[in-house]
Every structure is written in C-alpha cells, then in structure tokens.
Design a protein around this motif. Structure first.
Motif, PDB file in Angstrom:
ATOM      1  N   LYS A  30       0.944 -11.560  -9.456  1.00  0.00           N
ATOM      2  CA  LYS A  30      -0.304 -10.996  -9.974  1.00  0.00           C
ATOM      3  C   LYS A  30      -1.429 -11.117  -8.954  1.00  0.00           C
ATOM      4  O   LYS A  30      -2.217 -10.177  -8.755  1.00  0.00           O
ATOM      5  CB  LYS A  30      -0.693 -11.700 -11.274  1.00  0.00           C
TER       6      LYS A  30
ATOM      7  N   GLY B 181      -9.868  -5.212  -4.587  1.00  0.00           N
ATOM      8  CA  GLY B 181      -9.285  -6.481  -4.181  1.00  0.00           C
ATOM      9  C   GLY B 181      -9.658  -6.846  -2.751  1.00  0.00           C
ATOM     10  O   GLY B 181     -10.090  -5.999  -1.961  1.00  0.00           O
TER      11      GLY B 181
ATOM     12  N   TYR C  30       5.364 -10.539  -3.845  1.00  0.00           N
ATOM     13  CA  TYR C  30       4.828  -9.346  -4.503  1.00  0.00           C
ATOM     14  C   TYR C  30       5.668  -8.939  -5.712  1.00  0.00           C
ATOM     15  O   TYR C  30       5.134  -8.477  -6.728  1.00  0.00           O
ATOM     16  CB  TYR C  30       4.755  -8.194  -3.507  1.00  0.00           C
TER      17      TYR C  30
ATOM     18  N   TYR D 119      -7.631  -4.926  -0.082  1.00  0.00           N
ATOM     19  CA  TYR D 119      -8.021  -3.510  -0.145  1.00  0.00           C
ATOM     20  C   TYR D 119      -9.351  -3.297   0.577  1.00  0.00           C
ATOM     21  O   TYR D 119      -9.506  -2.381   1.394  1.00  0.00           O
ATOM     22  CB  TYR D 119      -8.122  -3.083  -1.609  1.00  0.00           C
TER      23      TYR D 119
ATOM     24  N   TYR E  28       0.822  -1.209   0.000  1.00  0.00           N
ATOM     25  CA  TYR E  28       0.000   0.000   0.000  1.00  0.00           C
ATOM     26  C   TYR E  28       0.858   1.262   0.000  1.00  0.00           C
ATOM     27  O   TYR E  28       0.522   2.261  -0.633  1.00  0.00           O
ATOM     28  CB  TYR E  28      -0.921   0.027   1.218  1.00  0.00           C
TER      29      TYR E  28
ATOM     30  N   ARG F  97       1.986   2.936  -3.117  1.00  0.00           N
ATOM     31  CA  ARG F  97       1.008   3.779  -3.814  1.00  0.00           C
ATOM     32  C   ARG F  97       0.626   5.019  -3.023  1.00  0.00           C
ATOM     33  O   ARG F  97       0.392   6.081  -3.576  1.00  0.00           O
ATOM     34  CB  ARG F  97      -0.265   2.968  -4.092  1.00  0.00           C
TER      35      ARG F  97
ATOM     36  N   ARG G  67      -0.747  -8.564  -6.120  1.00  0.00           N
ATOM     37  CA  ARG G  67      -1.020  -7.183  -6.531  1.00  0.00           C
ATOM     38  C   ARG G  67      -2.522  -6.940  -6.700  1.00  0.00           C
ATOM     39  O   ARG G  67      -3.032  -5.859  -6.375  1.00  0.00           O
ATOM     40  CB  ARG G  67      -0.275  -6.866  -7.829  1.00  0.00           C
ATOM     41  N   LYS G  68      -3.225  -7.947  -7.176  1.00  0.00           N
ATOM     42  CA  LYS G  68      -4.672  -7.822  -7.326  1.00  0.00           C
ATOM     43  C   LYS G  68      -5.345  -7.621  -5.971  1.00  0.00           C
ATOM     44  O   LYS G  68      -6.289  -6.835  -5.839  1.00  0.00           O
ATOM     45  CB  LYS G  68      -5.233  -9.076  -8.011  1.00  0.00           C
ATOM     46  N   SER G  69      -4.856  -8.305  -4.938  1.00  0.00           N
ATOM     47  CA  SER G  69      -5.495  -8.238  -3.618  1.00  0.00           C
ATOM     48  C   SER G  69      -5.436  -6.843  -3.018  1.00  0.00           C
ATOM     49  O   SER G  69      -6.339  -6.447  -2.274  1.00  0.00           O
ATOM     50  CB  SER G  69      -4.856  -9.253  -2.668  1.00  0.00           C
ATOM     51  N   VAL G  70      -4.381  -6.079  -3.325  1.00  0.00           N
ATOM     52  CA  VAL G  70      -4.241  -4.743  -2.737  1.00  0.00           C
ATOM     53  C   VAL G  70      -4.692  -3.639  -3.698  1.00  0.00           C
ATOM     54  O   VAL G  70      -4.625  -2.459  -3.355  1.00  0.00           O
ATOM     55  CB  VAL G  70      -2.786  -4.472  -2.273  1.00  0.00           C
ATOM     56  N   SER G  71      -5.150  -4.007  -4.867  1.00  0.00           N
ATOM     57  CA  SER G  71      -5.671  -3.019  -5.818  1.00  0.00           C
ATOM     58  C   SER G  71      -7.118  -2.691  -5.456  1.00  0.00           C
ATOM     59  O   SER G  71      -7.775  -3.426  -4.721  1.00  0.00           O
ATOM     60  CB  SER G  71      -5.600  -3.570  -7.247  1.00  0.00           C
ATOM     61  N   VAL G  72      -7.602  -1.590  -5.990  1.00  0.00           N
ATOM     62  CA  VAL G  72      -8.972  -1.167  -5.706  1.00  0.00           C
ATOM     63  C   VAL G  72      -9.941  -2.303  -6.028  1.00  0.00           C
ATOM     64  O   VAL G  72      -9.922  -2.861  -7.124  1.00  0.00           O
ATOM     65  CB  VAL G  72      -9.339   0.095  -6.529  1.00  0.00           C
TER      66      VAL G  72
END
Length: 472
Positions: free
Chosen positions: A442, A452, A377, A455, A254, A257, A445-450
């Motif tokens: 992948k 996910g 990650y 997230y 996190y 970003r 990264r998907k889990s912490v993306s909007v």
C-alpha cells in the motif's frame, strides 16, 4: 505527465552494462519518452538484440533511439560473480574513450534528434561527469540499488576509522555496526555490502565502489529508484551530502499505468506457458524462485535449495538460467525432468507477471533491488538469500526493518530452506507476513499514485530536464 507529442528535450541514458541495470534504466527511458522527452539509450552491444523488449520499444516510440556501445569484453563473458572486476577494468579501457568519441562525433544528435539537454548515467560510472562537463552537459547520476546501500557505502571510511572494517574472521559477523548513522541497531557486519567482505580495505573493488559513491556529490543530481516511505532514514542522511535527490521508485510501477499495451505484450510462447501453469495452481500456493542473472551457485548450494524446496511439499516455479551453476551443469537436466513432478523449472520467466499472479505466495530471491521492489509492490513475502553487492543490505531491510519476509544470508541448508518456506506458506506466522507485506504494498502504490512522493519527484525530474533544454 504529458502524453506523446513534440519533443523539446533530448536525454542520453548510459547504463552500467549488466542486465539488471539496463532493465531499470529502460523503465526510466520509457517514462521520459512518454513525457515529451527524446531519449538516446546507450545499449551494451552484447545484449542489444536480446529479447523482444528492445524491438518493441524502438518500434513503439518515435522519440526513442538505441545506440550500441561496447564494454570491451567478449560477448560470452559471464559478467557475474568475481568476474565483475574485469568489467570495471574493461569499461575504463574501452567504454570510457568510446563514449567520449560518440559525443565528439555528432552521431548522437543525427537523424533529426534535438541537441542533448543532459546525460543520465549509471552512478557506478561517474567518469561521465568529467567528460560531460567538457561538452557543457549536466550529468544526473542514477543508482539502481537501495538508498540504504548507497548511504552505507558512503560511510565506509567511517567504518574503517572506527575499526569495524576490515571484518576480522567469521566469528563476530552478527556484531552491530555503529558507524552508519540512522542504521545503528539494524546493520550487522554480515549485512554490509559484499564489497566490504575483504581482508584488506585497500582492495581495489571496494575502493572503486566507495570512490564512485563519493563522486556522486559532483553531479547535478542523484536519481534513486526508491520511495520516501521505504527508506526515509537513509534518504535523510544522503540529503546532507547531496541535496538534489529524485526518489522516483518503484519505476516499473509507472509503466503498468502509462503504457497502452498490457504488461504481458511481447511475451514469447515459453513465458506464456509459465503463466498458464500458474493459472492451474491454487491461490497463494506457489513459491517463486529466482536468484537473478548475476548469482552463481556452487553445486552443493543448488542441491540444498532443491531438496529444501522439494521437502517443503509446496509447488514451486524456479528460474534456472544457464549461468546459475558454475560447475557440473549437467545435473540441471535430470533435476529439470524431476521438477515437472514437483513444480516447474524454466530458464526465464516474466517476473513482474509472476509476482502479480494470484497463485504466487512467496518469493525466494537473491534480494536484488529490482526484485525487492517488485515483490514489495505486489505484496509478496520474501525469503532472501543475498549473493552480491547491495543484496546483503536489502535482505536486512526485508527481515529486520520492513519485516515482510525473512533473511537467510550466509546459510544454505535444506532444513533451513524447508523451515522458512513453511513459515511463510503455512498457518502460524503466514498471516503476519502477509499483513506486513500488504501494508508495504500500500505504501509503495501510494508513492507512485497521483500526489504521491515518487510521483511528484518524477515530475520534478521531468520538469528540470525540460528547463535544461531551454538553457542551451
């Protein structure tokens, strides 16, 4: 998540006083501060001035406060290996009463700080629950290791009842255990947490970590630095005992970003030189070697790793802190001189930056959970040599479940080191490992993306904390 603004909530964060636990809970603290939540962080006295990060956080966030607290041990105590037991004892004798005194004193809500909304405490210090209850404060526990290890420790009584513990000798260590639901066919005796390697199940350290695990059921909730995709099976089991779980990992992602400053800001000259050295290396050619800050190698183990790396013919970047070797430390000096011909030897490196560097092709690691998540990650294949605590479990996840690396636990031989390095760095299985590692990256990264899972769970945690403040 909101941007910085008016603070309506105030959280006290209380980590277990070792560097890896402090680091990951600092990540959570920064994220909460960036989400309109005031934070007071109980920083262990012996590391409060260690490195630029603490100063940078304090100066950058007006809602962030450091409050020193003693663990009762001398500053030069190693807090590693077998001597962690002394830390447990000292926390009980010194830190526990000091913590209660801090809550009583009112100092934690001085300097314009809002009343406390809740306490987020390291899960190995569940005594916080009872003390916090006296002050009508909810406690959320944070366990900074894998969900699979947490669940395995929860199942220790079942392992004992089934006769799978204590482990009887070294001859049957590859026997699969059957008393950890959802992990049948995966965990062997040698993959159980290091605390389980005792001759007597009444061992005080084993009993301590198991009782701390069980007491998590009494907390308001449990934060785990993992994601649903990484550990779905274990998480499903834990929820049968603790419904209120926040899977928010990998937390370090996190900050990549959210922070306005680049992740390398604040690096000292030595660390920058380390990255400049990597800039001169070919793509995916370097073995990054780091065993964390709690591993202690014997002299012969150090030599086996050294010769295995040299014999592989691959350039390496090896982090060798002062406490890595427990005897004859003078040997490091000569090897560091020779290391400049083979690779680069440093006493510290900015791990996230090294793992994300294009020249890094493989990570020889102790398998600590923070290191494991960072490697996952970045999509870097791992060679795991676990030393302590949850690392035995984590390395099995890497080698057997995710298959984004290999597990060489309980072996320390230069020929095996060389073989595994070549396996991950040369033609043959290299592409297979890289493909699986990139696939894991992948998912992470998907889990912490909007949108996910991590997230969403992090935002749920933030919302719940803000609700607690309104209920005061």
């Amino acid at each position: 998540m909101d941007q910085l603004g008016t603070f309506h909530s105030h959280v006290l964060i209380f980590p277990f006083p070792v560097q890896s636990h402090v680091n990951v809970m600092l990540n959570l603290a920064e994220i909460l501060t960036l989400s309109h939540i005031q934070v007071t962080f109980l920083i262990p006295e012996y590391i409060q001035d260690d490195g630029p990060r603490f100063k940078r956080i304090f100066e950058r966030y007006p809602g962030f406060y450091f409050e020193p607290i003693s663990d009762g041990l001398p500053f030069n105590h190693p807090r590693t290996g077998d001597r962690v037991k002394e830390l447990f004892e000292s926390i009980d004798a010194t830190t526990k009463p000091e913590f209660k005194n801090k809550l009583n004193s009112g100092d934690l809500i001085s300097d314009g700080r809002a009343p406390l909304s809740c306490i987020i405490a390291d899960g190995i210090m569940s005594f916080v629950i009872d003390i916090a209850n006296d002050f009508k404060l909810p406690t959320i526990l944070f366990r900074p290791f894998s969900a699979t290890c947490f669940w395995t420790l929860f199942c220790v009584p079942k392992l004992i009842e089934a006769g799978e513990l204590p482990i009887k000798g070294e001859s049957n260590m590859d026997k699969l255990v059957s008393s950890v639901p959802s992990m049948e066919g995966v965990l062997r005796l040698r993959d159980l947490p290091s605390f389980c390697r005792v001759e007597n199940v009444s061992d005080s350290q084993l009993q301590h970590v198991v009782s701390e695990t069980y007491r998590a059921t009494r907390a308001y909730g449990l934060i785990l630095n993992t994601s649903e995709d990484l550990e779905e099976s274990a998480l499903g089991q834990i929820r049968t005992k603790i419904p209120q779980i926040y899977t928010v990992g990998p937390l370090h992602a996190y900050l990549k970003r959210l922070k306005a400053l680049p992740t390398s800001s604040g690096l000292i000259e030595e660390e920058i030189n380390c990255l400049l050295w990597l800039d001169d290396q070919p793509l995916k050619s370097v073995i990054f070697v780091s065993f964390g800050n709690m591993t202690v190698l014997k002299r012969h183990q150090f030599l086996e790793f050294w010769h295995g790396l040299v014999n592989s013919g691959k350039p390496f970047l090896w982090v060798i802190p002062n406490n890595l070797i427990n005897d004859e430390c003078e040997i490091i000096t000569e090897f560091m001189k020779d290391g400049e011909k083979r690779g680069k030897v440093v006493d510290w490196a900015p791990q996230e930056e090294v793992l994300s560097h294009p020249a890094t092709g493989c990570f020889l690691t102790h398998g600590g959970w923070n290191s494991t998540l960072e490697s996952v990650y970045e999509g870097v294949p791992m060679i795991c040599w676990p030393f302590y605590a949850d690392q035995q479990v984590n390395s099995r996840l890497v080698g057997e479940v995710w298959k984004n690396g290999v597990d060489m636990k309980d072996k320390c031989d230069r020929r095996i080191v060389e073989k595994m390095v070549r396996e991950l760095m040369e033609e043959g299985r290299r592409e297979e490992f890289m493909k699986l590692a990139q696939g894991m990256a992948k998912l992470s990264r998907k889990s912490v993306s909007v949108g996910g899972s991590s997230y969403n769970n992090l935002n749920r945690l933030i919302d719940d904390i803000k609700i607690m403040s309104h209920q005061k």
